[in-house]
Design a protein around this motif. Structure first.
Motif, PDB file in Angstrom:
ATOM      1  N   ALA A   1       0.728  -1.209   0.128  1.00 54.02           N
ATOM      2  CA  ALA A   1      -0.274   0.434  -0.106  1.00 54.02           C
ATOM      3  C   ALA A   1       0.733   0.842  -0.195  1.00 54.02           C
ATOM      4  O   ALA A   1       1.845   0.982   0.634  1.00 54.02           O
ATOM      5  CB  ALA A   1      -1.089  -0.540   1.450  1.00 54.02           C
ATOM      6  N   VAL A   2       0.445   1.921  -1.050  1.00 52.16           N
ATOM      7  CA  VAL A   2       1.398   3.857  -0.856  1.00 52.16           C
ATOM      8  C   VAL A   2       1.204   3.836   0.645  1.00 52.16           C
ATOM      9  O   VAL A   2       2.247   5.077   0.219  1.00 52.16           O
ATOM     10  CB  VAL A   2       0.645   4.462  -2.456  1.00 52.16           C
ATOM     11  N   ASP A   3       0.299   3.776   1.279  1.00 48.63           N
ATOM     12  CA  ASP A   3      -0.012   4.903   1.869  1.00 48.63           C
ATOM     13  C   ASP A   3       1.097   4.392   3.415  1.00 48.63           C
ATOM     14  O   ASP A   3       1.275   4.979   3.965  1.00 48.63           O
ATOM     15  CB  ASP A   3      -0.983   5.450   2.329  1.00 48.63           C
ATOM     16  N   ASP A   4       1.013   3.347   3.348  1.00 52.37           N
ATOM     17  CA  ASP A   4       2.148   2.489   3.852  1.00 52.37           C
ATOM     18  C   ASP A   4       3.497   3.036   4.159  1.00 52.37           C
ATOM     19  O   ASP A   4       4.254   2.873   5.266  1.00 52.37           O
ATOM     20  CB  ASP A   4       1.647   1.472   4.212  1.00 52.37           C
ATOM     21  N   LEU A   5       3.948   2.673   2.416  1.00 46.97           N
ATOM     22  CA  LEU A   5       4.946   3.444   2.145  1.00 46.97           C
ATOM     23  C   LEU A   5       5.283   4.577   2.387  1.00 46.97           C
ATOM     24  O   LEU A   5       6.392   4.715   3.399  1.00 46.97           O
ATOM     25  CB  LEU A   5       4.889   3.141   0.758  1.00 46.97           C
ATOM     26  N   TYR A   6       4.706   5.717   2.777  1.00 50.53           N
ATOM     27  CA  TYR A   6       4.623   7.143   3.167  1.00 50.53           C
ATOM     28  C   TYR A   6       4.709   7.149   3.692  1.00 50.53           C
ATOM     29  O   TYR A   6       5.412   7.567   4.864  1.00 50.53           O
ATOM     30  CB  TYR A   6       3.536   7.645   2.454  1.00 50.53           C
ATOM     31  N   ARG A   7       4.361   6.296   4.927  1.00 51.73           N
ATOM     32  CA  ARG A   7       3.749   6.599   6.298  1.00 51.73           C
ATOM     33  C   ARG A   7       5.437   6.131   6.473  1.00 51.73           C
ATOM     34  O   ARG A   7       6.228   6.373   7.907  1.00 51.73           O
ATOM     35  CB  ARG A   7       3.134   5.916   7.430  1.00 51.73           C
ATOM     36  N   GLU A   8       5.606   4.656   6.279  1.00 51.09           N
ATOM     37  CA  GLU A   8       7.549   4.914   7.190  1.00 51.09           C
ATOM     38  C   GLU A   8       8.462   5.100   6.202  1.00 51.09           C
ATOM     39  O   GLU A   8       9.182   5.366   7.195  1.00 51.09           O
ATOM     40  CB  GLU A   8       7.810   3.325   5.800  1.00 51.09           C
TER      41      GLU A   8
END
Length: 50
Positions: free
Chosen positions: A3-10
């Protein structure tokens, strides 16, 4: 699929704590990013206890 949102969060989490550029964090392997996230989290928990 990751998920792109998870990547940005990381990326935001690691960049906030280590002040590394997002591109450098994005170049890391998924497992390496998660290891850094785990280590940062452990440090934060220790600091809250003190």
């Amino acid at each position: 699929m990751y998920a792109v949102d998870d990547l940005y969060r990381e990326i935001a989490y690691i960049a906030h704590h280590f002040h590394w550029p997002p591109a450098d964090i994005l170049d890391m392997e998924h497992g390496d990013r998660h290891r850094y996230i785990s280590e940062i989290s452990a440090i934060n928990k220790l600091m809250r206890r003190e």
